[in-house]
Design a protein around this motif. Sequence first.
Motif, PDB file in Angstrom:
ATOM      1  N   GLN A 124      -8.541  -4.093  44.592  1.00 51.80           N
ATOM      2  CA  GLN A 124      -8.460  -3.717  43.185  1.00 51.80           C
ATOM      3  C   GLN A 124      -8.023  -2.264  43.063  1.00 51.80           C
ATOM      4  O   GLN A 124      -8.551  -1.385  43.759  1.00 51.80           O
ATOM      5  CB  GLN A 124      -9.824  -3.919  42.515  1.00 51.80           C
ATOM      6  N   ASN A 125      -7.059  -2.019  42.207  1.00 51.84           N
ATOM      7  CA  ASN A 125      -6.558  -0.657  41.971  1.00 51.84           C
ATOM      8  C   ASN A 125      -6.155   0.034  43.271  1.00 51.84           C
ATOM      9  O   ASN A 125      -6.449   1.212  43.485  1.00 51.84           O
ATOM     10  CB  ASN A 125      -7.605   0.172  41.236  1.00 51.84           C
ATOM     11  N   GLY A 126      -5.515  -0.720  44.146  1.00 50.62           N
ATOM     12  CA  GLY A 126      -5.034  -0.149  45.401  1.00 50.62           C
ATOM     13  C   GLY A 126      -6.101   0.066  46.446  1.00 50.62           C
ATOM     14  O   GLY A 126      -5.828   0.649  47.502  1.00 50.62           O
ATOM     15  N   GLU A 127      -7.314  -0.416  46.209  1.00 51.35           N
ATOM     16  CA  GLU A 127      -8.418  -0.211  47.156  1.00 51.35           C
ATOM     17  C   GLU A 127      -8.908  -1.552  47.693  1.00 51.35           C
ATOM     18  O   GLU A 127      -9.147  -2.489  46.935  1.00 51.35           O
ATOM     19  CB  GLU A 127      -9.569   0.535  46.491  1.00 51.35           C
TER      20      GLU A 127
END
Length: 448
Positions: A432-435
């Motif tokens: 999520q969100n690049g994580e």
Amino acid sequence: MQAQQLLQGRYQLQEQLGRNSGRQTWIAEDLETEPRKKVIVKLLPFSPQMQWEELKLFEREAQVLKHLKHAKITQYRDYFSIDDREASGLTWFALVQDYIPGSSLRQMLDAGKRFTEDEAKQIATQVLKILIYLHELSPPVLHRDIKPSNLIMGEDGQVYLVDFGAVQDRAKAEGVTFTVVGTSGYAPPEQLWGKTVPVSDLYALGATLIHLLTGIAPADLPQHQMRLEFRNKVNINPGFANWIEQLTEPATEKRFISTKEALRELQAPTHSSEEIYQPAGESVNYLRLIFLSLSGTVLSGLVVILPLITLPGLFNSSNKARQTEAKQYVSGMNKAQQAHYVEYEKFVTLDNQKGWDKLGIGIKNETTNYKYSFRGNKKAVFNYGIAKRGDIKSYVGGVFLVAYDRDQMITQTIICETNFSSTIPPAAPIYQNGELKCGNGTKEISKY
């Protein structure tokens, strides 16, 4: 091509090492180095008679070698073409690599060398470490032609892996199956059927070790149910013989799950009794081991107290071994899904009974201690190792598509372990969100 001929105004041919199907291999000098360094120049003539696949393999070798950085792998130096149509009527392609002073294991065998058990173990250890590096690249790189002639015993006493002419970069695979390459006797059955997987290199290593120990090429050994029969031709520790037999199992699911597992088992303490040696994942008679370890004890006081101290540690080690199995299985599933996506632009999901076959790595969906499964969608796939016992931990792996365009597909993977022993399926990891992170109630074991 002739001795003293100058290529690219830089590489001066010195001595021809081999010629195969028009290909030539030379030792040359790099005139632009000071002092002048020896290099290996591999030459492929392009002609209307050659198979197009030959050029593809040659170019693939150059491209893969260019990106490999390992001290025990011959290093890439240059790649170019030579227009020699006026003299020979051909265009030549040239691959330049570092020269490794030493002798191939095949040359040593041909000179009458017979390798001891300790020497074979040292060679196996070094080759496995190289394979771990190759197989853990993203995507994995498969050598597909491990044999004595492709292993160099350097003057420094170290073993080097050479000749990546059959290499398979799974990101470059085309079609449903891989190109059928390899050498008879060393190549495993699945490779001859065009279905190469990382443990195919383990089979070739095992066949190579058998050749080193027996002095007999594996193709010349008798077979029983496709297994190489070599035990009656060697005098080695039964545990080591068992280990080699597991490397050379015809069925991929009966080999070690990975090169890491094979190395770990090789480095584990071996025993003189075949009865005591246990492959990974099998139970051990701990009371028998304790009795044998105490049989030589002269301090009677230790005989009473030692079992009380040792038993808890041994049973704890047993659980760790079971959990290691699950981590390796989930890791193997992750890598297979990652490679499958790079190759086919989709993950394998259990949409039918053939889902496991499509995964193509020989992992069972259930063992004594774990149930294995996977599910996925267009963006991710989740691989589970769910404990069947309440005293061991469960694992979940995730492979996520994080970038995709016309030029590249980028995937990231993670393996998570439950915080407590449980038979409840763990929460799936999240991107999520690049994580990328593990789900609730689990902790991160590895991420790449």
